[in-house]
Design an enzyme around this catalytic site. Structure first.
Site, PDB file in Angstrom:
ATOM      1  CE  LYS A 109     -31.301  -9.431 -72.714  1.00 44.98           C
ATOM      2  NZ  LYS A 109     -31.296 -10.884 -72.969  1.00 44.98           N
ATOM      3  CD  GLU A 131     -25.146  -2.387 -64.135  1.00 44.53           C
ATOM      4  OE1 GLU A 131     -26.301  -2.672 -64.520  1.00 44.53           O
ATOM      5  OE2 GLU A 131     -24.116  -2.724 -64.757  1.00 44.53           O
ATOM      6  CG  ASP A 132     -27.576  -5.640 -62.766  1.00 43.36           C
ATOM      7  OD1 ASP A 132     -26.517  -4.987 -62.871  1.00 43.36           O
ATOM      8  OD2 ASP A 132     -27.766  -6.706 -63.377  1.00 43.36           O
ATOM      9  CG  ASP A 170     -18.968  -8.959 -59.405  1.00 49.23           C
ATOM     10  OD1 ASP A 170     -18.776  -9.144 -58.199  1.00 49.23           O
ATOM     11  OD2 ASP A 170     -18.727  -9.823 -60.270  1.00 49.23           O
ATOM     12  CE  LYS A 179     -22.107 -10.497 -56.080  1.00 45.50           C
ATOM     13  NZ  LYS A 179     -21.716 -11.482 -57.126  1.00 45.50           N
ATOM     14  CB  VAL A 217     -27.672 -12.245 -55.844  1.00 45.36           C
ATOM     15  CG1 VAL A 217     -27.159 -12.427 -54.425  1.00 45.36           C
ATOM     16  CG2 VAL A 217     -26.980 -11.073 -56.525  1.00 45.36           C
TER      17      VAL A 217
HETATM   18  P1  IMP Z   1     -18.627  -5.922 -63.217  1.00 42.41           P
HETATM   19  O1  IMP Z   1     -18.168  -5.292 -64.487  1.00 42.41           O
HETATM   20  O2  IMP Z   1     -17.705  -7.020 -62.751  1.00 42.41           O
HETATM   21  O3  IMP Z   1     -18.925  -4.942 -62.104  1.00 42.41           O
HETATM   22  O4  IMP Z   1     -19.905  -6.729 -63.612  1.00 42.41           O
HETATM   23  C1  IMP Z   1     -21.147  -6.312 -63.352  1.00 42.41           C
HETATM   24  C2  IMP Z   1     -22.135  -7.163 -64.137  1.00 42.41           C
HETATM   25  O5  IMP Z   1     -21.926  -8.574 -63.914  1.00 42.41           O
HETATM   26  C3  IMP Z   1     -23.516  -6.873 -63.601  1.00 42.41           C
HETATM   27  O6  IMP Z   1     -24.098  -5.813 -64.308  1.00 42.41           O
HETATM   28  C4  IMP Z   1     -24.214  -8.190 -63.784  1.00 42.41           C
HETATM   29  O7  IMP Z   1     -24.765  -8.242 -65.079  1.00 42.41           O
HETATM   30  C5  IMP Z   1     -23.133  -9.243 -63.656  1.00 42.41           C
HETATM   31  N1  IMP Z   1     -23.095  -9.819 -62.276  1.00 42.41           N
HETATM   32  C6  IMP Z   1     -22.166  -9.611 -61.326  1.00 42.41           C
HETATM   33  N2  IMP Z   1     -22.449 -10.281 -60.185  1.00 42.41           N
HETATM   34  C7  IMP Z   1     -23.617 -10.936 -60.418  1.00 42.41           C
HETATM   35  C8  IMP Z   1     -24.461 -11.789 -59.613  1.00 42.41           C
HETATM   36  O8  IMP Z   1     -24.209 -12.101 -58.432  1.00 42.41           O
HETATM   37  N3  IMP Z   1     -25.588 -12.246 -60.213  1.00 42.41           N
HETATM   38  C9  IMP Z   1     -25.935 -11.935 -61.497  1.00 42.41           C
HETATM   39  N4  IMP Z   1     -25.183 -11.133 -62.282  1.00 42.41           N
HETATM   40  C10 IMP Z   1     -24.038 -10.635 -61.754  1.00 42.41           C
HETATM   41 MG    MG Z   2     -25.349  -5.768 -65.927  1.00 47.88          MG
END
Ligand code: IMP
Ligand code: MG
Length: 176
Positions: free
Chosen positions: A41, A97-98, A101, A129, A151
């Site tokens: 979302k 995408e938001d 990470d 990040k 965040v």
């Molecule tokens: P990844 O697969 O580790 O890149 O995860 C990405 C997902 O983790 C994002 O789409 C977010 O939903 C969640 N996420 C990662 N870091 C944060 C943060 O600092 N705050 C809130 N959600 C996060």
């Molecule tokens: Mg997400």
């Protein structure tokens, strides 16, 4: 424990940066129609603010995905909770995408979408990040690179809360 949020990126700075990204996207796609694919979302506010500034024909759709993750190790696939209701074959897809990470979710999703034979797949992420990256991933359009802080706001949540803040804030926990 109590939580507090301090402003990391203001509403004004977010809007200004989205304007710059939209200008870049308008120039890169040169009038070609695109499918904006928002990942639910967290991407909803970024997606809608970005879409309003694009000047090519735009279709908007959403997916909800989660990566299988046992807490320490990636299990190697992405779980699609809500899939697209349109074909992306021979279309230009821009994933919105938001935050990127570790890159796990998007790395696996891009893999899955590529097999549906789109003309192109690019990625726009409001936040990045880079220090956390475990999976190689090209982010074509990045809003802001941020340090390794948790965040919230402007779509991002902590336990489903804070998504409605108009700014990006850093979440702090303090002992009562
Ligand atoms: P990844 O697969 O580790 O890149 O995860 C990405 C997902 O983790 C994002 O789409 C977010 O939903 C969640 N996420 C990662 N870091 C944060 C943060 O600092 N705050 C809130 N959600 C996060
Ligand atoms: Mg997400």
């Amino acid at each position: 424990m109590s939580e507090s949020v301090s402003v990391l990126i203001s509403e004004e700075d977010i809007q200004k940066r989205i304007g710059e990204i939209a200008a870049q996207i308008n120039s890169d796609y040169n009038g070609n129609s695109i499918i904006l694919l928002g990942i639910l979302k967290g991407s909803v506010f970024f997606m809608t603010d970005l879409a309003k500034r694009l000047n090519m024909p735009v279709e908007m759709c959403f997916m909800d995905v989660s990566s299988y993750y046992d807490g320490t190790e990636s299990v190697g696939d992405v779980k699609i909770n809500l899939d697209l209701d349109i074909s992306i074959k021979n279309r230009h897809v821009l994933i919105v995408e938001d935050i990127i990470d570790t890159g796990r979710t998007l790395h696996m999703l891009i893999d899955r979408l590529s097999s549906r034979k789109p003309s192109s797949i690019r990625l726009a992420a409001l936040l990045n990040k880079p220090i956390r990256r475990d999976f190689e991933i090209d982010v074509d359009y990045t809003g802001f690179e941020i340090p390794n802080k948790f965040v919230v706001g402007y779509g991002l949540d902590y336990s489903q809360r804070y998504r409605n803040l108009p700014y990006i804030g850093s979440l702090k926990f303090t002992e009562d």
